[in-house]
Write a protein that holds these residues in place. Structure first.
Motif, PDB file in Angstrom:
ATOM      1  N   VAL A 512       0.820  -1.213   0.000  1.00  0.00           N
ATOM      2  CA  VAL A 512       0.000   0.000   0.000  1.00  0.00           C
ATOM      3  C   VAL A 512       0.857   1.268   0.000  1.00  0.00           C
ATOM      4  CG1 VAL A 512      -1.781   1.280   1.259  1.00  0.00           C
ATOM      5  CG2 VAL A 512      -1.873  -1.215   1.190  1.00  0.00           C
ATOM      6  N   SER A 522      -4.663   2.754  -2.582  1.00  0.00           N
ATOM      7  CA  SER A 522      -5.455   2.669  -1.350  1.00  0.00           C
ATOM      8  C   SER A 522      -4.700   3.206  -0.140  1.00  0.00           C
ATOM      9  CB  SER A 522      -5.856   1.212  -1.088  1.00  0.00           C
ATOM     10  OG  SER A 522      -6.611   0.712  -2.159  1.00  0.00           O
ATOM     11  N   ARG A 523      -3.733   4.047  -0.391  1.00  0.00           N
ATOM     12  CA  ARG A 523      -2.888   4.589   0.679  1.00  0.00           C
ATOM     13  C   ARG A 523      -3.681   5.486   1.627  1.00  0.00           C
ATOM     14  NH1 ARG A 523       2.483   6.661  -1.792  1.00  0.00           N
ATOM     15  NH2 ARG A 523       2.429   4.447  -2.335  1.00  0.00           N
ATOM     16  N   VAL A 524      -3.286   5.463   2.916  1.00  0.00           N
ATOM     17  CA  VAL A 524      -3.817   6.366   3.946  1.00  0.00           C
ATOM     18  C   VAL A 524      -2.645   7.200   4.450  1.00  0.00           C
ATOM     19  CG1 VAL A 524      -4.839   6.502   6.251  1.00  0.00           C
ATOM     20  CG2 VAL A 524      -5.665   4.784   4.627  1.00  0.00           C
ATOM     21  N   PHE A 531      -2.456   2.160   6.681  1.00  0.00           N
ATOM     22  CA  PHE A 531      -3.120   0.945   6.191  1.00  0.00           C
ATOM     23  C   PHE A 531      -2.103   0.059   5.484  1.00  0.00           C
ATOM     24  CE2 PHE A 531      -6.279  -0.735   2.822  1.00  0.00           C
ATOM     25  CZ  PHE A 531      -6.713  -1.766   3.648  1.00  0.00           C
ATOM     26  N   ALA A 572      -5.224  -2.197   9.915  1.00  0.00           N
ATOM     27  CA  ALA A 572      -4.820  -0.846  10.314  1.00  0.00           C
ATOM     28  C   ALA A 572      -5.145  -0.665  11.801  1.00  0.00           C
ATOM     29  CB  ALA A 572      -5.552   0.198   9.464  1.00  0.00           C
ATOM     30  N   ARG A 600     -10.019   0.146   1.944  1.00  0.00           N
ATOM     31  CA  ARG A 600      -9.479   1.330   2.619  1.00  0.00           C
ATOM     32  C   ARG A 600     -10.590   2.214   3.184  1.00  0.00           C
ATOM     33  NH1 ARG A 600      -6.921   5.868  -0.136  1.00  0.00           N
ATOM     34  NH2 ARG A 600      -8.607   5.613  -1.674  1.00  0.00           N
ATOM     35  N   ASP A 601     -11.628   2.456   2.385  1.00  0.00           N
ATOM     36  CA  ASP A 601     -12.721   3.328   2.838  1.00  0.00           C
ATOM     37  C   ASP A 601     -13.468   2.726   4.023  1.00  0.00           C
ATOM     38  OD1 ASP A 601     -11.989   4.981   0.786  1.00  0.00           O
ATOM     39  OD2 ASP A 601     -13.641   4.399  -0.551  1.00  0.00           O
ATOM     40  N   TYR A 617      -6.857  10.871   3.425  1.00  0.00           N
ATOM     41  CA  TYR A 617      -6.590  10.469   2.051  1.00  0.00           C
ATOM     42  C   TYR A 617      -5.464  11.319   1.456  1.00  0.00           C
ATOM     43  CZ  TYR A 617     -11.113   8.053   2.254  1.00  0.00           C
ATOM     44  OH  TYR A 617     -12.147   7.215   2.592  1.00  0.00           O
TER      45      TYR A 617
END
Length: 648
Positions: A512, A522-524, A531, A572, A600-601, A617
């Protein structure tokens, strides 16, 4: 001729003896009758009184209130609502068909409902009440009461009926209730008398079914006086029963609603699990259906629509769907090889884009290959050849054993319907199932989650939670019964060396957060919610040699049902894992591009009090994410209603 005094005296003595004997016999008979009468009238009085009352007193059951079902915070998922209904008794109605024709002028009834009511009235005893209309409005209910003189034998009644206020969000988890059928009674040696009550409803699927005994409660009784024909004259005594127990699930209704909305029209599933205790926070399967339709009696048209939908809305994909896990399985192969000592985290394998075995080529997804690859990069860029190579060295039996330790190939004990065990194959399994020996090619396919391997989204979430926590955490769906918290046993350690788990988690982090990771979209960026995960794409069709040489056909150019499944698993926060997530999108295409953003969401929603913060995000995605979040058909947290577009 005169008798002499002696003969007369003898005759008198004989007469006296006979008189005494006859009198004694009569006295004895009277005494016996007296004793018998005393026995019957005094000592047996209670028994004969009971026998006499049984000729005129009937004991009937009172259905108990069904237990309520709530989410983890107490929000109602299944409750009981007042049900205004109308019943008719043929004995009191006289011409029941004529009365029913009159009833149609008072309340709305279709011709089919009228005919069905007439048939049922004719088929049952004259004194048995038959329900002809249910769930009436207060206005229609009042009309029936006001027109009672013109409707002999018709009685308005108030009962309870099941209602699911969050309808589609919990349809697959909670299930629904319906009338008892003969199939429901099969196999029950001593069925609860409640199940014999006409139209009594019990759980059919989901929590409603598997916790039926807890939710049903115990019947009360009432003593009623009946006439010789069995008609009820009056109620003499009533003893209320025990209501069913209330249940609180581990699921968060807000997260569940967000997941259902986020899946949209996809044929997909999401599971979110607390890695510390196994609580299932979200268990969403899409598309869904309205369970209230089944409680009320679903129409043939509505049922046909559900059955003919190729996205299978009636199937609970979270626990019954069995899918090739694709590259999400690579952590299993890696851990098996690390534990067996055939590799270390630094071991490198050269990937030219394929390997050859037995005259057959096994291709990597990257046609030109990845070059020299180590463990972390093999996960972040999902190199297939790396796993083809190490799987041959470790063998399928050790891979399968590791898979089972991580929760694959197991049927978890949860109150849900159609839970699949999946398939975690090994040599013995193939011999028993297919009567064939295991081949190296089978191991190569299994190493990347293809071939015989099948898993459910629930199992993938468990696998991810165990990798994140290092413990054999098991899923649980019920948090409380009768306001009593259910104990959670401490999960035993997996007994996998911590450095091996750390190496695999590091690879998932790079998937990620690395520059070349397959899940980088899909990175946080919020440092408290970093994540980590693994993408997966599982084939549902064979790719021919000719197609591979000419160029594999894009998923977008294939019919929907021939496209690859998209998968993603993750956890996460990375430094202190709290939640694990698994997403499967049937025929969705690439796991990193399709399933990853959903995962991710949803996990961000689980870690937030409300909608995920845009600050979590990457800045380049915030505009799109903001628009997407505004468009989601989410329920109002207070009313539980999904606003229409005009209302928003």
């Amino acid at each position: 001729m005169r008798r002499n005094p002696r003969e007369a005296e003898e005759s008198n003595r004989q007469l006296n003896r006979r008189t005494l004997m006859l009198g004694g016999a009569m006295g004895a008979m009277v005494a016996v009758l007296g004793v018998r009468m005393r026995y019957l009238q005094v000592e047996q009085a209670d028994e004969f009184k009971l026998l006499a009352e049984e000729n005129r007193i009937s004991i009937r059951l009172i259905p108990p209130d069904r237990g309520l079902i709530r989410d983890r915070s107490g929000k109602l998922i299944a409750n009981n609502e007042q049900n205004y209904r109308v019943v008719i008794t043929r004995e009191a109605a006289g011409d029941a068909e004529l009365v029913l024709r009159r009833l149609v002028r008072v309340i709305p009834m279709t011709p089919e409902e009228v005919e069905r009511a007439i048939e049922e009235v004719k088929s049952l005893s004259a004194f048995v009440p038959v329900t002809v209309a249910e769930r009436l409005s207060w206005t229609d209910f009042s009309k029936v009461a006001l027109n009672a003189p013109a409707l002999p034998g018709v009685t308005p009644e108030v009962g309870l009926s099941r209602k699911y206020p969050l309808d589609t969000d919990f349809a697959h988890v909670v299930g629904y209730v319906g009338p008892v059928s003969e199939k429901d009674l099969e196999g029950l040696q001593s069925p609860d008398p409640l199940l014999r009550i006409p139209k009594f409803q019990i759980g059919k699927i989901g929590v409603e079914k598997w916790m039926e005994d807890t939710l049903r409660g115990h019947a009360g009784t009432k003593r009623i006086e009946v006439n010789s024909a069995g008609r009820v004259m009056r109620e003499l005594e009533r003893q209320e029963g025990d209501a069913g127990a209330d249940i609180r699930l581990t699921i968060d209704a807000g997260v569940q609603n967000f997941a259902q909305a986020r899946l949209g029209t996809e044929s997909a599933a999401v599971v979110v699990m607390d890695v510390s205790n196994g609580d299932i926070i979200c268990c969403a399967s899409a598309p869904s259906f309205d369970p209230n339709l089944f409680v009320r009696g679903i129409s043939h048209t509505d049922y046909k629509v559900l059955m003919e939908n190729d996205h299978r809305p009636l199937a609970n994909k979270t626990v019954s769907g069995a899918y090739p896990p694709g590259s999400t399985f690579k952590m299993v192969t890696a851990l098996a090889a690390l534990e067996a000592g055939v590799i270390t985290p630094e071991t490198r394998v050269r990937c030219p884009g394929y390997i050859e075995y037995g005259g057959r080529r096994f291709h990597c997804w990257k046609r030109g290959g990845h070059g020299s690859v180590g463990l972390v990069r093999s996960l972040s860029e999902s190199c297939d050849v790396y796993y083809y190579d190490i799987a041959q060295k470790v063998g399928i039996d050790k891979i399968a054993e590791m898979g089972r330790r991580l929760g694959l190939g197991q049927r978890f004990d949860m109150p849900m319907s159609a839970i699949t065990e999946g398939i975690m194959p090994d040599k013995q399994w193939k011999l028993e199932k297919h009567k064939q020996d295991w081949r190296i090619g089978d191991t190569i396919n299994a190493s990347i989650g293809q071939g015989y391997v099948l898993t459910s989204p629930l199992q993938l979430a468990v696998m991810t939670a165990r990798i994140a926590s290092g413990r054999a955490v098991a899923p649980r769906l019920v948090r409380m019964v009768r306001d009593q918290e259910l104990p959670v046993p401490e999960a035993p350690p997996l007994e996998i060396p911590p450095e091996f788990l750390a190496a695999v988690r590091g690879g998932m982090n790079e998937v990620v957060n690395g520059d070349h990771g397959t899940g980088k979209s899909s990175r946080v960026v919020d440092p408290t919610m970093i994540f980590a995960g693994k993408s997966g794409t599982s084939q549902v069709r064979n790719i021919s040699k000719a197609e591979r040489e000419a160029g594999v056909i894009s998923n977008d150019d294939l019919p929907w049902n021939r496209r690859d499944h998209a998968l993603f698993v993750g956890f996460a926060p990375f430094d202190a894992p709290r939640y694990a997530v698994a997403v499967v999108v049937e025929h969705g295409g690439g796991g990193g591009a399709v399933a990853g953003p959903i995962a991710r969401d949803v996990i961000l929603r689980a870690m937030s009090d409300g909608l995920p913060s845009l600050e979590a995000y990457p800045s380049s995605q915030r505009g799109r994410i903001e628009s997407m979040l505004k468009e989601l058909p989410l329920r109002d947290p207070e009313t539980g209603i999904v606003p229409t577009k005009t209302e928003t």
